[in-house]
Design a protein around this motif. Structure first.
Motif, PDB file in Angstrom:
ATOM      1  N   LEU A   1       0.842  -1.184   0.000  1.00 21.58           N
ATOM      2  CA  LEU A   1       0.000   0.000   0.000  1.00 21.58           C
ATOM      3  C   LEU A   1       0.884   1.244   0.000  1.00 21.58           C
ATOM      4  O   LEU A   1       1.798   1.365   0.807  1.00 21.58           O
ATOM      5  N   ARG A   2       0.564   2.149  -0.871  1.00 26.89           N
ATOM      6  CA  ARG A   2       1.324   3.388  -0.978  1.00 26.89           C
ATOM      7  C   ARG A   2       1.188   4.208   0.318  1.00 26.89           C
ATOM      8  O   ARG A   2       0.084   4.367   0.823  1.00 26.89           O
ATOM      9  N   LEU A   3       2.316   4.669   0.833  1.00 28.23           N
ATOM     10  CA  LEU A   3       2.370   5.514   2.038  1.00 28.23           C
ATOM     11  C   LEU A   3       1.820   4.825   3.286  1.00 28.23           C
ATOM     12  O   LEU A   3       1.377   5.477   4.225  1.00 28.23           O
ATOM     13  N   PHE A   4       1.868   3.496   3.329  1.00 28.74           N
ATOM     14  CA  PHE A   4       1.333   2.744   4.463  1.00 28.74           C
ATOM     15  C   PHE A   4       1.958   3.186   5.780  1.00 28.74           C
ATOM     16  O   PHE A   4       1.246   3.497   6.744  1.00 28.74           O
ATOM     17  N   TRP A   5       3.300   3.194   5.854  1.00 29.16           N
ATOM     18  CA  TRP A   5       3.954   3.486   7.134  1.00 29.16           C
ATOM     19  C   TRP A   5       3.760   4.935   7.566  1.00 29.16           C
ATOM     20  O   TRP A   5       3.581   5.223   8.746  1.00 29.16           O
ATOM     21  N   LEU A   6       3.779   5.861   6.628  1.00 27.10           N
ATOM     22  CA  LEU A   6       3.502   7.253   6.966  1.00 27.10           C
ATOM     23  C   LEU A   6       2.096   7.387   7.544  1.00 27.10           C
ATOM     24  O   LEU A   6       1.887   8.016   8.578  1.00 27.10           O
ATOM     25  N   THR A   7       1.130   6.747   6.902  1.00 32.05           N
ATOM     26  CA  THR A   7      -0.248   6.787   7.386  1.00 32.05           C
ATOM     27  C   THR A   7      -0.369   6.136   8.758  1.00 32.05           C
ATOM     28  O   THR A   7      -1.044   6.662   9.648  1.00 32.05           O
ATOM     29  N   ALA A   8       0.314   5.002   8.949  1.00 33.08           N
ATOM     30  CA  ALA A   8       0.266   4.316  10.246  1.00 33.08           C
ATOM     31  C   ALA A   8       0.857   5.194  11.346  1.00 33.08           C
ATOM     32  O   ALA A   8       0.277   5.306  12.437  1.00 33.08           O
ATOM     33  N   LEU A   9       1.988   5.842  11.095  1.00 32.55           N
ATOM     34  CA  LEU A   9       2.599   6.713  12.106  1.00 32.55           C
ATOM     35  C   LEU A   9       1.717   7.912  12.407  1.00 32.55           C
ATOM     36  O   LEU A   9       1.539   8.302  13.564  1.00 32.55           O
ATOM     37  N   ARG A  10       1.155   8.506  11.372  1.00 28.92           N
ATOM     38  CA  ARG A  10       0.306   9.675  11.561  1.00 28.92           C
ATOM     39  C   ARG A  10      -0.984   9.352  12.300  1.00 28.92           C
ATOM     40  O   ARG A  10      -1.590  10.224  12.913  1.00 28.92           O
ATOM     41  N   ASN A  11      -1.424   8.103  12.263  1.00 32.95           N
ATOM     42  CA  ASN A  11      -2.682   7.722  12.900  1.00 32.95           C
ATOM     43  C   ASN A  11      -2.497   6.963  14.203  1.00 32.95           C
ATOM     44  O   ASN A  11      -3.460   6.438  14.753  1.00 32.95           O
ATOM     45  N   THR A  12      -1.270   6.909  14.706  1.00 27.68           N
ATOM     46  CA  THR A  12      -0.988   6.287  15.995  1.00 27.68           C
ATOM     47  C   THR A  12      -0.945   7.389  17.046  1.00 27.68           C
ATOM     48  O   THR A  12      -0.108   8.297  16.950  1.00 27.68           O
ATOM     49  N   PRO A  13      -1.824   7.364  18.053  1.00 26.23           N
ATOM     50  CA  PRO A  13      -1.883   8.452  19.031  1.00 26.23           C
ATOM     51  C   PRO A  13      -0.536   8.775  19.675  1.00 26.23           C
ATOM     52  O   PRO A  13      -0.235   9.936  19.923  1.00 26.23           O
ATOM     53  N   GLU A  14       0.284   7.768  19.913  1.00 28.75           N
ATOM     54  CA  GLU A  14       1.579   8.007  20.552  1.00 28.75           C
ATOM     55  C   GLU A  14       2.569   8.684  19.607  1.00 28.75           C
ATOM     56  O   GLU A  14       3.580   9.219  20.055  1.00 28.75           O
ATOM     57  N   MET A  15       2.313   8.665  18.322  1.00 25.98           N
ATOM     58  CA  MET A  15       3.263   9.200  17.343  1.00 25.98           C
ATOM     59  C   MET A  15       2.793  10.446  16.612  1.00 25.98           C
ATOM     60  O   MET A  15       3.615  11.189  16.086  1.00 25.98           O
ATOM     61  N   TRP A  16       1.503  10.698  16.564  1.00 23.15           N
ATOM     62  CA  TRP A  16       1.025  11.751  15.673  1.00 23.15           C
ATOM     63  C   TRP A  16       1.603  13.116  15.994  1.00 23.15           C
ATOM     64  O   TRP A  16       1.835  13.922  15.119  1.00 23.15           O
ATOM     65  N   GLU A  17       1.875  13.415  17.262  1.00 26.80           N
ATOM     66  CA  GLU A  17       2.471  14.709  17.604  1.00 26.80           C
ATOM     67  C   GLU A  17       3.956  14.758  17.290  1.00 26.80           C
ATOM     68  O   GLU A  17       4.513  15.825  17.075  1.00 26.80           O
ATOM     69  N   ALA A  18       4.623  13.587  17.258  1.00 26.39           N
ATOM     70  CA  ALA A  18       6.065  13.534  16.992  1.00 26.39           C
ATOM     71  C   ALA A  18       6.385  13.712  15.514  1.00 26.39           C
ATOM     72  O   ALA A  18       7.472  14.164  15.161  1.00 26.39           O
TER      73      ALA A  18
END
Length: 125
Positions: A1-18
């Motif tokens: 899936l295109r941009l899978f890891w970017l999307t996963a990081l952006r949608n993880t509450p512990e990571m979205w602010e980082a």
């Protein structure tokens, strides 16, 4: 899936602010994230999936981030390793080999006629 890891990081509450908007530029090239324990029970008559049984005081782990070719840095893999020392978590990392003029974490400022690097918040620091 295109941009899978970017999307996963952006949608993880512990990571979205980082993850900053500048980080997203480089994270578009992220192809995989893996982790391993740094101290393994393998060779101790147990399968790898029992590594979690190592006591927290002895256990450490390494997270590796694999990237495709990108315009920002030359590393194919960036990693960070956490180990316990004297009851504290200590981190070491591979470091980022930024391409000329492409460091997304720094900006140059003139202070009294001198160029001074200032670092911005980033997942890559």
């Amino acid at each position: 899936l295109r941009l899978f890891w970017l999307t996963a990081l952006r949608n993880t509450p512990e990571m979205w602010e980082a993850v900053t908007d500048r980080d997203e530029l480089a994270l578009k090239s992220l192809t995989d994230i893996t982790w391993t324990y740094t101290k393994s029970r393998q060779g101790m008559s147990e399968p790898k999936d029992t590594d979690f049984l190592i006591s927290p005081q002895e256990r450490g782990f390494k997270i590796s981030f694999s990237f495709s070719e990108n315009p920002y840095f030359s590393n194919e893999t960036l990693w960070v390793e956490y180990v316990w020392k004297n009851g504290d978590a200590v981190a070491t990392s591979s470091g980022v080999q930024w391409k000329e003029g492409k460091c997304i974490t720094a900006r140059q400022r003139d202070i009294d006629g001198k160029k001074v690097a200032r670092y911005r918040t980033s997942l890559f620091l």
